[in-house]
Write a protein that holds these residues in place. Structure first.
Motif, PDB file in Angstrom:
ATOM      1  N   GLU A   1      -1.545  -3.572  -3.774  1.00 47.58           N
ATOM      2  CA  GLU A   1      -2.952  -3.779  -3.406  1.00 47.58           C
ATOM      3  C   GLU A   1      -3.736  -2.474  -3.372  1.00 47.58           C
ATOM      4  O   GLU A   1      -4.963  -2.475  -3.444  1.00 47.58           O
ATOM      5  N   VAL A   2      -3.016  -1.371  -3.241  1.00 49.40           N
ATOM      6  CA  VAL A   2      -3.634  -0.039  -3.267  1.00 49.40           C
ATOM      7  C   VAL A   2      -2.904   0.760  -4.344  1.00 49.40           C
ATOM      8  O   VAL A   2      -1.672   0.716  -4.428  1.00 49.40           O
TER       9      VAL A   2
ATOM     10  N   ASN B   1       0.838  -1.215   0.000  1.00 47.07           N
ATOM     11  CA  ASN B   1       0.000   0.000   0.000  1.00 47.07           C
ATOM     12  C   ASN B   1       0.867   1.256   0.000  1.00 47.07           C
ATOM     13  O   ASN B   1       0.445   2.320   0.473  1.00 47.07           O
TER      14      ASN B   1
END
Length: 308
Positions: free
Chosen positions: A139-140, A117
């Protein structure tokens, strides 16, 4: 603290300049980027690979600079990437004497879970497929993705390079590489063409002549500080990129105005890198030295002029 994910080589270099030569010393794009970015208030991690011939003291050195090394893979029985080069008298050109990929040949980056992230991702100069695979693991969506590349990938992996360029926000290349990638001699036209490939911002490094940043129709120039002695230019471009990405990460501001300040910070840190062989100068650098030289940069570029 904000997070900066760094992907790049951690390596051995052997360097020869008109001022001397070294045996194997600590090098690699990821190393220079990490050491440079460690001058800012942030969390950083390096994703890279080394062999078990890589000294523990070098890993400890990175840890001591608050760099997370959980993404640094150590291959048992493997040998660390090695580059050797000899600079000509003008220090602007060099001959590569040896390139040994070793464990880098099969490198498959693994992003640490707690950096999936990351606010900013700095993709150091590696194969474009490796750079893409890092973005696939996030993931982000990062606030900013910065990519550094070189003419070698333009020659042998252009399609892969163009694919990853579509996914990034900032590209940092030198003037020769900008001309090759765009097919344009004018750097203004080159930057516009490269922006049409995907990146919103194009940073063109001109070595001892500073750096330019382009965004849409806007352009900003940061000079290089005139230095009494340039000892070894190895890693200066990566140090610049680390300063740029480090400042952006710390400041949480991805505007063009803030990027102007970021390239001043990058140029400032790069001016230290060239003063000694390899990473030696960056390892011993103090905050006081960095701030004092920033003041020199300010006086170099600030002036009053009466406009009628």
């Amino acid at each position: 603290m904000n997070k900066l994910l760094i992907v790049g080589t951690v390596a051995f270099d052997a360097i020869e300049t008109p001022f001397g030569k070294t045996d194997k010393i600590l090098g690699g794009a990821g190393t220079y980027i990490g050491l440079s970015a460690s001058n800012f208030n942030l969390q950083s991690a390096i994703v890279s690979v080394v062999g078990d011939d890589f000294p523990q003291e070098y890993i400890d050195l990175l840890r001591d600079r608050n760099i997370d090394v959980s993404g640094l893979e150590i291959v048992k029985g493997g040998k660390t990437f090695f580059w050797s080069g000899k600079y000509h008298n003008d220090l602007n050109s060099r001959d590569t004497l040896a390139t040994e990929l070793n464990v880098l040949a099969d490198f498959q980056p693994k992003v640490p879970q707690n950096f999936k992230n990351a606010d900013v991702v700095m993709l150091g100069n590696l194969h474009p497929i490796v750079q893409s695979s890092v973005l696939d693991q996030m993931e982000v969506k990062p606030k900013l993705v910065v990519l550094d590349t070189m003419n070698f990938w333009m020659d042998c992996a252009l399609e892969d390079l163009l694919n990853v360029i579509k996914r990034i926000d900032v590209i940092t290349i030198n003037d020769e590489e900008a001309r090759q990638l765009s097919g344009e001699y004018s750097l203004v036209k080159a930057a516009a063409k490269i922006q049409s490939m995907g990146p919103k911002y194009v940073v063109i490094k001109k070595g001892e002549h500073g750096a330019l940043i382009f965004h849409e129709k806007e352009v900003f120039f940061a000079p290089a500080l005139p230095l009494e002695e340039v000892f070894d230019p190895t890693g200066a471009g990566d140090t610049f990129a680390g300063g740029f990405a480090g400042f952006i990460t710390q400041s949480e501001n991805v505007s063009f105005e803030n990027m102007k300040t970021a390239i001043i910070h990058g140029s400032n840190l790069a001016s230290f890198c060239v003063e000694k062989f390899g990473t030696e100068r960056m390892i011993g650098l103090s905050k006081e030295e960095v701030n004092a030289r920033l003041k020199q940069f300010k006086s170099l570029t600030q002036f009053d002029i009466a406009l009628s």
